[in-house]
Design a protein around this motif. Structure first.
Motif, mmCIF file in Angstrom:
data_model
loop_
_atom_site.group_PDB
_atom_site.id
_atom_site.type_symbol
_atom_site.label_atom_id
_atom_site.label_comp_id
_atom_site.label_asym_id
_atom_site.label_seq_id
_atom_site.Cartn_x
_atom_site.Cartn_y
_atom_site.Cartn_z
ATOM 1 N N ILE A 139 60.168 -25.872 -29.871
ATOM 2 C CA ILE A 139 59.259 -26.277 -31.699
ATOM 3 C C ILE A 139 59.171 -27.388 -30.984
ATOM 4 N N SER A 140 57.661 -27.607 -31.075
ATOM 5 C CA SER A 140 57.402 -29.529 -30.097
ATOM 6 C C SER A 140 56.678 -29.961 -32.139
ATOM 7 N N GLN A 141 56.606 -31.599 -32.510
ATOM 8 C CA GLN A 141 56.297 -31.614 -33.670
ATOM 9 C C GLN A 141 55.878 -32.917 -33.136
ATOM 10 N N GLY A 142 54.656 -33.521 -35.197
ATOM 11 C CA GLY A 142 54.241 -34.961 -33.845
ATOM 12 C C GLY A 142 54.760 -35.926 -34.816
ATOM 13 N N ASP A 143 55.867 -35.713 -35.746
ATOM 14 C CA ASP A 143 56.803 -36.889 -36.371
ATOM 15 C C ASP A 143 57.887 -37.392 -35.508
ATOM 16 N N PRO A 144 58.121 -37.867 -35.839
ATOM 17 C CA PRO A 144 59.056 -38.867 -34.997
ATOM 18 C C PRO A 144 60.250 -38.930 -35.612
ATOM 19 N N ILE A 145 60.477 -38.477 -36.451
ATOM 20 C CA ILE A 145 61.479 -38.074 -36.973
ATOM 21 C C ILE A 145 62.256 -36.520 -37.487
ATOM 22 N N PHE A 146 62.304 -35.577 -36.945
ATOM 23 C CA PHE A 146 62.460 -34.476 -36.873
ATOM 24 C C PHE A 146 62.380 -33.830 -39.073
ATOM 25 N N SER A 147 61.360 -32.756 -38.578
ATOM 26 C CA SER A 147 60.606 -32.436 -39.946
ATOM 27 C C SER A 147 60.787 -31.294 -39.200
ATOM 28 N N SER A 148 61.699 -30.129 -39.070
ATOM 29 C CA SER A 148 61.339 -29.277 -38.572
ATOM 30 C C SER A 148 62.308 -28.276 -39.264
ATOM 31 N N SER A 149 62.609 -28.945 -40.068
ATOM 32 C CA SER A 149 64.000 -27.702 -40.854
ATOM 33 C C SER A 149 63.755 -25.716 -40.693
ATOM 34 N N LEU A 150 62.273 -26.058 -41.600
ATOM 35 C CA LEU A 150 61.396 -25.240 -42.275
ATOM 36 C C LEU A 150 61.293 -24.249 -40.856
ATOM 37 N N VAL A 151 60.549 -24.782 -39.699
ATOM 38 C CA VAL A 151 60.612 -24.125 -38.130
ATOM 39 C C VAL A 151 61.333 -23.277 -38.112
ATOM 40 N N HIS A 152 61.707 -24.170 -37.767
ATOM 41 C CA HIS A 152 63.810 -23.738 -37.677
ATOM 42 C C HIS A 152 63.577 -22.982 -38.223
ATOM 43 N N ALA A 153 64.588 -22.493 -39.588
ATOM 44 C CA ALA A 153 64.671 -21.642 -40.826
ATOM 45 C C ALA A 153 64.088 -20.237 -40.224
ATOM 46 N N VAL A 154 62.572 -19.798 -40.193
ATOM 47 C CA VAL A 154 61.259 -18.929 -39.975
ATOM 48 C C VAL A 154 61.968 -18.288 -39.051
ATOM 49 N N LEU A 155 62.094 -19.201 -37.831
ATOM 50 C CA LEU A 155 62.192 -18.774 -36.287
ATOM 51 C C LEU A 155 64.085 -17.860 -36.313
ATOM 52 N N GLU A 156 65.003 -19.449 -36.885
ATOM 53 C CA GLU A 156 66.221 -17.678 -36.774
ATOM 54 C C GLU A 156 66.396 -16.945 -37.677
ATOM 55 N N ARG A 157 65.957 -17.443 -38.595
ATOM 56 C CA ARG A 157 65.796 -16.131 -39.668
ATOM 57 C C ARG A 157 64.830 -14.561 -38.885
ATOM 58 N N SER A 172 61.457 -30.606 -29.725
ATOM 59 C CA SER A 172 60.947 -31.812 -29.745
ATOM 60 C C SER A 172 60.333 -33.376 -30.438
ATOM 61 N N SER A 173 60.412 -34.224 -30.810
ATOM 62 C CA SER A 173 59.511 -34.904 -31.480
ATOM 63 C C SER A 173 59.000 -35.867 -31.083
ATOM 64 N N GLY A 174 58.172 -36.287 -32.016
ATOM 65 C CA GLY A 174 56.636 -37.551 -31.388
ATOM 66 C C GLY A 174 54.967 -37.344 -30.705
ATOM 67 N N ASN A 175 55.760 -35.647 -30.779
ATOM 68 C CA ASN A 175 54.735 -34.863 -29.162
ATOM 69 C C ASN A 175 53.260 -34.800 -30.339
ATOM 70 N N MET A 176 52.624 -36.568 -31.096
ATOM 71 C CA MET A 176 51.089 -35.612 -31.466
ATOM 72 C C MET A 176 50.095 -34.976 -30.487
#
Ligand code: FMN
Length: 205
Positions: A139-157, A172-176
């Motif tokens: 998972i790559s996200q733009g936010d510098p602080i973890f904000s991908s709990s839903l992304v993770h949950a969708v894939l994990e489930r 990986s965070s902070g990748n705008m």
């Protein structure tokens, strides 16, 4: 061995692909393998219309009624040994094209009904053509602080539903901007190690 990487980013050469490539590199450091990378946005994949004829009524047709690239991809998925699912965080969930892809994977599952003496369905469960195969998530996200709990949950489930054994993940965070992930040495190293683990470790549900 065959490794399949499913990339949900619309950006070729973007952060998700950079990290997925490192996972592939780690995997190949452990075993020679055929690698198939699928950019879902470059394929003709229509959205699921919810007819359920692939899975229901039992035993289902195991085929989707939509005629597009997904029919061949389902065959490829079924013959692969291990998987990488990579996505950017889009609006706090997986990218829309990847969500369409996941829903079009439904023919991979078949409903096994339990019936009463009169043949009425009283319950049941699912079987999956991917059962016990291993998978990693990126998972790559733009936010510098973890904000991908839903992304993770969708894939994990979804991994659980498809019977995939999750080996681990790289978030990986902070990748705008494209190119940001390429500067994250720690994340690249983690991605490489994840790839190696994808071959060596059993994974978990
Ligand atoms: C439509 C859209 C929605 C996004 N939503 C989020 C978000 O909710 N949270 C976040 O951290 N980053 C968000 N981002 C930023 C991306 O997750 C980030 O740029 C990511 O590294 C892109 O990966 P890529 O280069 O592989 O496409 C969004 C980007 C786009 C284009």
């Amino acid at each position: 061995m065959k490794l399949m990487a499913i990339i949900g980013s619309p950006r070729r050469g973007g952060n998700t692909e950079t990290l997925v490539d490192k996972v592939i590199e780690g995997y190949l450091s452990k075993t020679p393998a055929e690698v198939e990378k699928i950019f879902v946005t470059e394929k003709k994949i229509g959205y699921c219309t919810g007819c359920l004829s692939c899975t229901f009524p039992p035993p289902g047709t195991k085929k989707c009624v939509i005629k597009d690239d997904m029919a061949d991809i389902i065959v490829q998925l079924s013959s692969a040994d291990a998987f990488i699912f990579g996505t950017p965080n889009h609006m706090r969930t997986v990218s829309a094209p990847l969500l369409i892809f996941l829903s079009r994977m439904l023919p991979i599952m078949q409903f096994l009904p339990d019936k009463d003496a009169e043949g009425r369905i009283i319950g049941g469960g699912f079987t999956s053509a991917l059962k016990d195969k291993k998978a990693a998530m990126v998972i790559s996200q733009g936010d510098p602080i973890f904000s991908s709990s839903l992304v993770h949950a969708v894939l994990e489930r979804n991994f659980i539903d498809f019977g995939l054994r999750r080996v681990g993940d790289v978030i990986s965070s902070g990748n705008m901007l494209p190119g940001d992930a390429a500067k994250k040495q720690a994340d690249l190293e983690k991605a490489f190690q994840l790839g190696a683990a994808l071959y060596t470790m059993a994974g978990m549900w």
